[in-house]
Write an enzyme that holds these catalytic residues in place. Structure first.
Site, PDB file in Angstrom:
ATOM      1  N   SER A 122     109.428  -9.166 120.642  1.00 31.17           N
ATOM      2  CA  SER A 122     108.304  -9.524 121.654  1.00 31.17           C
ATOM      3  C   SER A 122     109.121  -8.852 122.916  1.00 31.17           C
ATOM      4  O   SER A 122     108.187  -8.128 123.617  1.00 31.17           O
ATOM      5  CB  SER A 122     108.074 -10.935 122.011  1.00 31.17           C
ATOM      6  OG  SER A 122     109.099 -11.783 122.214  1.00 31.17           O
ATOM      7  N   HIS A 132     118.731 -16.778 112.391  1.00 29.64           N
ATOM      8  CA  HIS A 132     118.414 -16.271 113.650  1.00 29.64           C
ATOM      9  C   HIS A 132     119.249 -14.929 113.555  1.00 29.64           C
ATOM     10  O   HIS A 132     120.221 -14.770 113.140  1.00 29.64           O
ATOM     11  CB  HIS A 132     119.125 -16.950 114.835  1.00 29.64           C
ATOM     12  CG  HIS A 132     118.401 -16.469 116.064  1.00 29.64           C
ATOM     13  ND1 HIS A 132     118.720 -15.419 116.814  1.00 29.64           N
ATOM     14  CD2 HIS A 132     116.928 -16.648 116.614  1.00 29.64           C
ATOM     15  CE1 HIS A 132     118.063 -15.170 117.930  1.00 29.64           C
ATOM     16  NE2 HIS A 132     116.794 -15.927 118.067  1.00 29.64           N
ATOM     17  N   ARG A 153     117.395 -24.320 122.319  1.00 26.58           N
ATOM     18  CA  ARG A 153     115.978 -24.680 122.624  1.00 26.58           C
ATOM     19  C   ARG A 153     115.439 -25.607 121.707  1.00 26.58           C
ATOM     20  O   ARG A 153     114.516 -26.427 121.932  1.00 26.58           O
ATOM     21  CB  ARG A 153     115.111 -23.134 122.526  1.00 26.58           C
ATOM     22  CG  ARG A 153     115.722 -22.281 123.581  1.00 26.58           C
ATOM     23  CD  ARG A 153     115.141 -20.998 123.296  1.00 26.58           C
ATOM     24  NE  ARG A 153     115.279 -20.274 121.869  1.00 26.58           N
ATOM     25  CZ  ARG A 153     114.710 -19.143 121.301  1.00 26.58           C
ATOM     26  NH1 ARG A 153     113.904 -18.533 122.095  1.00 26.58           N
ATOM     27  NH2 ARG A 153     115.064 -18.918 120.077  1.00 26.58           N
ATOM     28  N   ASP A 200     111.591 -22.578 116.796  1.00 25.06           N
ATOM     29  CA  ASP A 200     110.471 -22.907 115.865  1.00 25.06           C
ATOM     30  C   ASP A 200     110.458 -23.912 114.856  1.00 25.06           C
ATOM     31  O   ASP A 200     109.454 -24.495 114.451  1.00 25.06           O
ATOM     32  CB  ASP A 200     110.047 -21.540 115.124  1.00 25.06           C
ATOM     33  CG  ASP A 200     109.884 -20.484 115.965  1.00 25.06           C
ATOM     34  OD1 ASP A 200     109.282 -20.564 117.277  1.00 25.06           O
ATOM     35  OD2 ASP A 200     110.435 -19.427 115.880  1.00 25.06           O
TER      36      ASP A 200
HETATM   37  N1  HAX Z   1     115.684 -18.697 104.880  1.00 27.46           N
HETATM   38  C1  HAX Z   1     116.015 -18.106 103.565  1.00 27.46           C
HETATM   39  N2  HAX Z   1     116.794 -16.837 103.605  1.00 27.46           N
HETATM   40  C2  HAX Z   1     116.997 -16.561 104.945  1.00 27.46           C
HETATM   41  C3  HAX Z   1     116.861 -17.399 106.201  1.00 27.46           C
HETATM   42  C4  HAX Z   1     116.140 -18.417 105.999  1.00 27.46           C
HETATM   43  N3  HAX Z   1     115.769 -19.128 107.082  1.00 27.46           N
HETATM   44  N4  HAX Z   1     117.262 -16.911 107.187  1.00 27.46           N
HETATM   45  C5  HAX Z   1     117.904 -15.614 106.727  1.00 27.46           C
HETATM   46  N5  HAX Z   1     117.735 -15.611 105.451  1.00 27.46           N
HETATM   47  C6  HAX Z   1     118.091 -14.436 104.402  1.00 27.46           C
HETATM   48  C7  HAX Z   1     117.439 -13.238 105.185  1.00 27.46           C
HETATM   49  O1  HAX Z   1     116.224 -12.993 104.501  1.00 27.46           O
HETATM   50  C8  HAX Z   1     118.296 -12.046 104.383  1.00 27.46           C
HETATM   51  O2  HAX Z   1     117.989 -12.258 102.842  1.00 27.46           O
HETATM   52  P1  HAX Z   1     118.302 -10.638 102.207  1.00 27.46           P
HETATM   53  O3  HAX Z   1     119.721 -10.217 102.413  1.00 27.46           O
HETATM   54  O4  HAX Z   1     117.815 -11.043 100.877  1.00 27.46           O
HETATM   55  O5  HAX Z   1     117.200  -9.680 102.843  1.00 27.46           O
HETATM   56  C9  HAX Z   1     119.736 -12.864 104.625  1.00 27.46           C
HETATM   57  O6  HAX Z   1     119.500 -14.115 104.740  1.00 27.46           O
HETATM   58  C10 HAX Z   1     120.528 -12.282 105.835  1.00 27.46           C
HETATM   59  O7  HAX Z   1     119.757 -12.319 107.018  1.00 27.46           O
HETATM   60  P2  HAX Z   1     120.377 -12.888 108.308  1.00 27.46           P
HETATM   61  O8  HAX Z   1     121.055 -11.443 108.704  1.00 27.46           O
HETATM   62  O9  HAX Z   1     120.964 -14.087 108.257  1.00 27.46           O
HETATM   63  O10 HAX Z   1     119.061 -12.728 109.394  1.00 27.46           O
HETATM   64  P3  HAX Z   1     118.461 -11.697 109.983  1.00 27.46           P
HETATM   65  O11 HAX Z   1     118.749 -11.310 111.289  1.00 27.46           O
HETATM   66  O12 HAX Z   1     117.895 -10.345 109.022  1.00 27.46           O
HETATM   67  O13 HAX Z   1     116.837 -12.140 110.292  1.00 27.46           O
HETATM   68  C11 HAX Z   1     115.502 -14.187 110.739  1.00 27.46           C
HETATM   69  C12 HAX Z   1     116.681 -13.312 111.276  1.00 27.46           C
HETATM   70  C13 HAX Z   1     115.011 -15.199 111.861  1.00 27.46           C
HETATM   71  C14 HAX Z   1     114.180 -13.033 110.690  1.00 27.46           C
HETATM   72  C15 HAX Z   1     115.699 -14.951 109.569  1.00 27.46           C
HETATM   73  O14 HAX Z   1     116.698 -15.805 109.701  1.00 27.46           O
HETATM   74  C16 HAX Z   1     114.467 -15.737 109.034  1.00 27.46           C
HETATM   75  O15 HAX Z   1     113.775 -15.119 108.286  1.00 27.46           O
HETATM   76  N6  HAX Z   1     114.093 -16.865 109.585  1.00 27.46           N
HETATM   77  C17 HAX Z   1     113.069 -17.648 108.912  1.00 27.46           C
HETATM   78  C18 HAX Z   1     111.847 -17.281 110.054  1.00 27.46           C
HETATM   79  C19 HAX Z   1     112.167 -17.890 111.294  1.00 27.46           C
HETATM   80  O16 HAX Z   1     112.362 -18.827 111.645  1.00 27.46           O
HETATM   81  N7  HAX Z   1     111.911 -16.938 112.285  1.00 27.46           N
HETATM   82  C20 HAX Z   1     112.000 -17.366 113.660  1.00 27.46           C
HETATM   83  C21 HAX Z   1     113.355 -17.042 114.389  1.00 27.46           C
HETATM   84  C22 HAX Z   1     113.417 -17.230 115.809  1.00 27.46           C
HETATM   85  C23 HAX Z   1     112.351 -16.362 116.764  1.00 27.46           C
HETATM   86  O17 HAX Z   1     112.446 -15.364 116.799  1.00 27.46           O
HETATM   87  N8  HAX Z   1     111.504 -16.886 116.996  1.00 27.46           N
HETATM   88  O18 HAX Z   1     110.404 -16.345 117.538  1.00 27.46           O
END
Ligand code: HAX
Length: 445
Positions: A240, A317, A326, A372
């Site tokens: 964002s 994250h 938060r 979240d």
């Molecule tokens: N559940 C399951 N698997 C997860 C995970 C979770 N909560 N968080 C990360 N992983 C997985 C990723 O999908 C990724 O898998 P692949 O290798 O198969 O693609 C692996 O672990 C490595 O990911 P990462 O490097 O730890 O995390 P990223 O930086 O790629 O992504 C995210 C960060 C927040 C998008 C991720 O942790 C996620 O999808 N979390 C769940 C959704 C969520 O809560 N989003 C909100 C985040 C906070 C925010 O921005 N709020 O607005």
């Protein structure tokens, strides 16, 4: 000139030479290098943006202008009989770096009150959306529609000196921010309350007026203040914030830039995760038929979600490597006000169960909860059970940081953003698995 604007003007004049010196005397100093992982992997961790509004340390969490969240909540002035500070005070802090006194905050409450009236056509834009539309799409379009109000766009067209860009950006930002609670609460009324709008009260501050327009009693005013403050900023690289900065860098006005950032926030890996947490938990609640799951049942539900190839919403994250502060602010509030709420019990259980599972699975770099995981539960407790709406609340809060950044972007004359892309062929050549093709050595555009 308002008190805040004149303080900001002085700050901008003091700050400009710092940016100028960095550019003119140290412009070629290398601060980072880039790996293939980072290029293909969403530019994780590349140091290529600058903001002084907030900084996110992976192990500590967010600081606003150098202050941790507990310090922000401690230092900012609070309305009488409130646990949480004025949202207006946070804007002063983010814009100037100074903690405001009560009279400065009250000046700003007054400024917002004068600027909060929505043009009639904004209600009509919201009314025109077909049923079952997502509130974030409506929110984005309502903000976008107001681009016709932009002072910056008018001044630009008339020919403004670029040293003065920040001034109409400031005016636009305050105008927009003052209207966001009205827009958000009208979308809520439109979608979930048969369009029965509660007219705003000009005597109330940002948080209290929002609570009033949502038809909520105390302590929802504090819930709103807390929510908007903790969501305000998370440095510049998240989807964002980065979107607003990128769009603004082409000198798009604050309405165009903020509408774009709302669209980025509406993705399930970013702001939409707060609605996803509730949606996901509701599925479990339906299965449990009103019972609180045992730890074993909860573990099974988490594993089932992972085995079906989905993420656990509210956990993980891209930058943080600890429980999100938060989350902790909201958890502390919940431990005070929500302990007997069944959904809080679910969330509390998730806090216990999910991190060891994500660690055992070994994929997520951060197994801890993010903001979240907790925010929707508090909304639910106070009767805002329409979880599609939760990201709108996030968007109102996030706009505070976005707009502070946009004003400073123009004050410091940050240029058009334009990183360079390469092709997969080129990457293969660079790592030595493909023969070099000389036609790739093209000059930059
Ligand atoms: N559940 C399951 N698997 C997860 C995970 C979770 N909560 N968080 C990360 N992983 C997985 C990723 O999908 C990724 O898998 P692949 O290798 O198969 O693609 C692996 O672990 C490595 O990911 P990462 O490097 O730890 O995390 P990223 O930086 O790629 O992504 C995210 C960060 C927040 C998008 C991720 O942790 C996620 O999808 N979390 C769940 C959704 C969520 O809560 N989003 C909100 C985040 C906070 C925010 O921005 N709020 O607005």
């Amino acid at each position: 000139m308002s008190n805040l604007k004149s303080i900001l003007k002085d700050k901008i004049h003091e700050w400009r030479p710092r940016t100028k010196t960095l550019l003119e005397d140290y412009g070629n100093v290398v601060v980072d290098k880039v790996s293939v992982n980072q290029i293909i992997g969403g530019m994780r961790g590349i140091k290529c943006l600058v903001t002084d509004i907030s900084y996110l340390d992976p192990k500590e969490g967010i600081r606003y202008r150098g202050y941790t969240l507990p310090e922000v909540f401690e230092l900012l002035p609070k309305p009488k009989n409130s646990e949480m500070p004025y949202v207006e005070g946070l804007l002063h802090l983010l814009l100037t770096g100074d903690v405001p006194n009560e009279s400065q905050v009250l000046d700003l409450v007054d400024e917002f009150s004068k600027r909060r009236i929505l043009p009639r056509y904004v209600y009509e834009v919201i009314d025109a959306w077909p049923c079952c539309s997502h509130p974030m799409a409506m929110f984005s379009s309502a903000i976008l529609a107001m681009a016709r109000e932009s002072f910056f766009a008018k001044k630009y067209k008339a020919g403004i000196n670029k040293m003065d860009y920040w001034d109409p950006m400031y005016e636009d930002s305050l105008n927009l921010l003052a209207k966001l609670p009205e827009i958000g609460s009208y979308i809520y009324a439109k979608l979930y309350r048969d369009g029965k709008r509660i007219v705003g009260n000009p005597d109330l501050d940002f948080g209290a007026n929002f609570a009033h327009m949502m038809g909520k009693q105390k302590p929802y005013d504090d819930v709103a203040r807390m929510h908007f403050i903790i969501h305000a900023d998370h440095e510049s690289g998240n989807v964002s914030a980065h979107t607003a900065h990128l769009v603004g860098s082409s000198l798009s006005d604050v309405y165009l830039s903020t509408s774009a950032m709302i669209n980025g926030l509406a993705g399930p890996l970013h702001g939409l995760a707060n609605q996803e947490v509730l949606r996901w938990l509701q599925d479990l609640m339906d299965k449990m038929g009103g019972q609180i799951p045992t730890e074993d049942e909860m573990r099974q539900y988490v594993w089932d979600t992972l085995h079906s190839g989905q993420v656990i919403p509210g956990f993980g994250h891209a930058v943080l490597r600890k429980t999100d502060p938060r989350y902790m602010v909201q958890r502390e509030f919940s431990l005070k006000h929500l302990t007997e709420d069944p959904i809080f019990k679910y969330v509390d259980l998730l806090y216990k169960v999910v991190p060891p599972i994500l660690q055992e699975q070994g994929k997520a770099k951060n197994p801890w909860p993010n903001v979240d995981a907790q925010s929707g539960v508090i909304q639910w407790h106070y009767g805002v059970t329409e979880y599609d709406f939760y990201t709108v609340l996030f968007g109102i809060g996030r706009s505070i940081g976005i707009l502070a950044n946009l004003i400073w972007d123009r004050a410091l004359l940050y240029p058009l953003e334009r990183p360079k892309s390469v092709t997969t062929d080129m990457l293969e050549e660079m790592v030595g698995i493909r023969e070099k093709n000389l036609t790739h050595d093209m000059p930059d555009e």
